[in-house]
Design a protein around this motif. Structure first.
Motif, PDB file in Angstrom:
ATOM      1  N   ILE A 116      11.893   5.397  23.611  1.00 40.78           N
ATOM      2  CA  ILE A 116      10.761   4.553  23.998  1.00 40.78           C
ATOM      3  C   ILE A 116       9.460   5.315  23.875  1.00 40.78           C
ATOM      4  CG2 ILE A 116       9.702   3.326  25.942  1.00 40.78           C
ATOM      5  CD1 ILE A 116      12.586   2.656  26.850  1.00 40.78           C
ATOM      6  N   VAL A 117       9.429   6.562  24.346  1.00 38.12           N
ATOM      7  CA  VAL A 117       8.219   7.387  24.255  1.00 38.12           C
ATOM      8  C   VAL A 117       7.842   7.619  22.795  1.00 38.12           C
ATOM      9  CG1 VAL A 117       7.318   9.719  24.683  1.00 38.12           C
ATOM     10  CG2 VAL A 117       8.523   8.490  26.489  1.00 38.12           C
ATOM     11  N   ARG A 118       8.834   7.940  21.971  1.00 33.62           N
ATOM     12  CA  ARG A 118       8.578   8.189  20.545  1.00 33.62           C
ATOM     13  C   ARG A 118       8.008   6.940  19.860  1.00 33.62           C
ATOM     14  NH1 ARG A 118      13.273   9.975  19.485  1.00 33.62           N
ATOM     15  NH2 ARG A 118      12.756  12.176  19.673  1.00 33.62           N
ATOM     16  N   SER A 119       8.554   5.773  20.172  1.00 40.31           N
ATOM     17  CA  SER A 119       8.061   4.555  19.538  1.00 40.31           C
ATOM     18  C   SER A 119       6.664   4.183  20.023  1.00 40.31           C
ATOM     19  CB  SER A 119       9.026   3.396  19.772  1.00 40.31           C
ATOM     20  OG  SER A 119       9.035   3.025  21.133  1.00 40.31           O
ATOM     21  N   LYS A 120       6.372   4.429  21.304  1.00 41.25           N
ATOM     22  CA  LYS A 120       5.029   4.151  21.819  1.00 41.25           C
ATOM     23  C   LYS A 120       3.998   5.064  21.153  1.00 41.25           C
ATOM     24  CE  LYS A 120       5.640   0.957  24.914  1.00 41.25           C
ATOM     25  NZ  LYS A 120       5.004  -0.342  24.831  1.00 41.25           N
ATOM     26  N   GLU A 147       0.834  -1.195   0.000  1.00 40.17           N
ATOM     27  CA  GLU A 147       0.000   0.000   0.000  1.00 40.17           C
ATOM     28  C   GLU A 147       0.867   1.242   0.000  1.00 40.17           C
ATOM     29  OE1 GLU A 147      -2.938   0.022   3.043  1.00 40.17           O
ATOM     30  OE2 GLU A 147      -3.350  -2.112   2.812  1.00 40.17           O
ATOM     31  N   LEU A 148       0.381   2.283  -0.657  1.00 33.80           N
ATOM     32  CA  LEU A 148       1.102   3.544  -0.676  1.00 33.80           C
ATOM     33  C   LEU A 148       1.014   4.218   0.687  1.00 33.80           C
ATOM     34  CD1 LEU A 148      -0.023   4.931  -4.136  1.00 33.80           C
ATOM     35  CD2 LEU A 148       2.140   3.860  -3.553  1.00 33.80           C
ATOM     36  N   LYS A 149       1.983   5.055   0.948  1.00 29.43           N
ATOM     37  CA  LYS A 149       2.033   5.765   2.216  1.00 29.43           C
ATOM     38  C   LYS A 149       0.892   6.779   2.279  1.00 29.43           C
ATOM     39  CE  LYS A 149       5.197   8.475   5.017  1.00 29.43           C
ATOM     40  NZ  LYS A 149       6.522   9.097   5.084  1.00 29.43           N
ATOM     41  N   GLU A 150       0.113   6.700   3.357  1.00 32.38           N
ATOM     42  CA  GLU A 150      -0.980   7.652   3.548  1.00 32.38           C
ATOM     43  C   GLU A 150      -0.420   9.021   3.895  1.00 32.38           C
ATOM     44  OE1 GLU A 150      -3.980   6.483   6.318  1.00 32.38           O
ATOM     45  OE2 GLU A 150      -3.973   4.422   5.607  1.00 32.38           O
ATOM     46  N   GLN A 151      -1.134  10.055   3.489  1.00 37.77           N
ATOM     47  CA  GLN A 151      -0.729  11.402   3.825  1.00 37.77           C
ATOM     48  C   GLN A 151      -0.937  11.645   5.317  1.00 37.77           C
ATOM     49  OE1 GLN A 151       0.740  13.561   1.935  1.00 37.77           O
ATOM     50  NE2 GLN A 151       0.591  12.375   0.053  1.00 37.77           N
ATOM     51  N   SER A 174      -0.667  -0.788   8.803  1.00 39.28           N
ATOM     52  CA  SER A 174      -0.121  -0.980   7.452  1.00 39.28           C
ATOM     53  C   SER A 174       0.885   0.097   7.062  1.00 39.28           C
ATOM     54  CB  SER A 174      -1.254  -1.001   6.429  1.00 39.28           C
ATOM     55  OG  SER A 174      -1.927   0.243   6.429  1.00 39.28           O
ATOM     56  N   GLN A 175       0.964   1.183   7.821  1.00 34.98           N
ATOM     57  CA  GLN A 175       1.856   2.293   7.499  1.00 34.98           C
ATOM     58  C   GLN A 175       3.094   2.343   8.385  1.00 34.98           C
ATOM     59  OE1 GLN A 175       1.167   4.452   4.889  1.00 34.98           O
ATOM     60  NE2 GLN A 175      -0.404   2.927   4.497  1.00 34.98           N
ATOM     61  N   ARG A 176       3.278   1.397   9.278  1.00 35.74           N
ATOM     62  CA  ARG A 176       4.370   1.459  10.250  1.00 35.74           C
ATOM     63  C   ARG A 176       5.735   1.152   9.661  1.00 35.74           C
ATOM     64  NH1 ARG A 176       1.603  -1.386  15.463  1.00 35.74           N
ATOM     65  NH2 ARG A 176      -0.078   0.135  15.655  1.00 35.74           N
ATOM     66  N   TRP A 203       0.169  12.829  13.493  1.00 35.23           N
ATOM     67  CA  TRP A 203      -0.638  11.614  13.516  1.00 35.23           C
ATOM     68  C   TRP A 203      -1.263  11.409  14.899  1.00 35.23           C
ATOM     69  CZ3 TRP A 203      -2.656   8.300  10.145  1.00 35.23           C
ATOM     70  CH2 TRP A 203      -2.124   8.215   8.862  1.00 35.23           C
ATOM     71  N   TYR A 204      -0.461  11.555  15.951  1.00 31.99           N
ATOM     72  CA  TYR A 204      -0.954  11.338  17.308  1.00 31.99           C
ATOM     73  C   TYR A 204      -2.028  12.354  17.665  1.00 31.99           C
ATOM     74  CZ  TYR A 204      -0.963  10.447  22.315  1.00 31.99           C
ATOM     75  OH  TYR A 204      -1.350  10.137  23.588  1.00 31.99           O
ATOM     76  N   THR A 205      -1.800  13.600  17.315  1.00 34.19           N
ATOM     77  CA  THR A 205      -2.782  14.639  17.628  1.00 34.19           C
ATOM     78  C   THR A 205      -4.075  14.415  16.859  1.00 34.19           C
ATOM     79  OG1 THR A 205      -0.993  16.198  18.018  1.00 34.19           O
ATOM     80  CG2 THR A 205      -3.174  17.118  17.697  1.00 34.19           C
TER      81      THR A 205
END
Length: 103
Positions: free
Chosen positions: A64-68, A7-11, A77-79, A91-93
């Motif tokens: 660790i915080v960044r990866s969580k 799959e292509l990378k989502e925006q 599918s985008q990881r 993304w998180y916000t």
């Protein structure tokens, strides 16, 4: 022949309100500068040896915080793609903090 498609990378999601944009900016600045700021504060308060230990410890903890945060907010599918601190914060916000404002 395999029939697997990549799959292509989502925006990165677009943040619509100023509150969400400021939250993403604060999170991005925290992810980028918390390690260095921790080392500088410990150097000012204590000495260079403690500052170096604080730098290494803060580097590990921020990783660790960044990866969580990345694993919580980015779709499975985008990881496999590389994301900067700005993209992780957006993304998180968008997915966790400002979810109701996206629709």
């Amino acid at each position: 022949m395999q029939d697997e498609f990549i799959e292509l990378k989502e925006q990165t999601p677009v943040l619509h309100s100023k509150k969400c944009e400021l939250t993403a900016l604060a999170l991005r600045l925290f992810l980028q500068y918390a390690t260095v700021l921790t080392a500088l504060v410990s150097w000012y308060l204590y000495d260079l040896f403690i500052a170096l230990l604080a730098l290494v410890l803060a580097f590990i903890i921020m990783g660790i915080v960044r990866s969580k945060i990345r694993n919580i907010s980015i779709p499975f599918s985008q990881r496999e793609y590389h994301y900067s601190d700005k993209e992780i914060a957006e993304w998180y916000t968008a997915k966790i903090l400002c979810y109701e404002e996206q629709f």
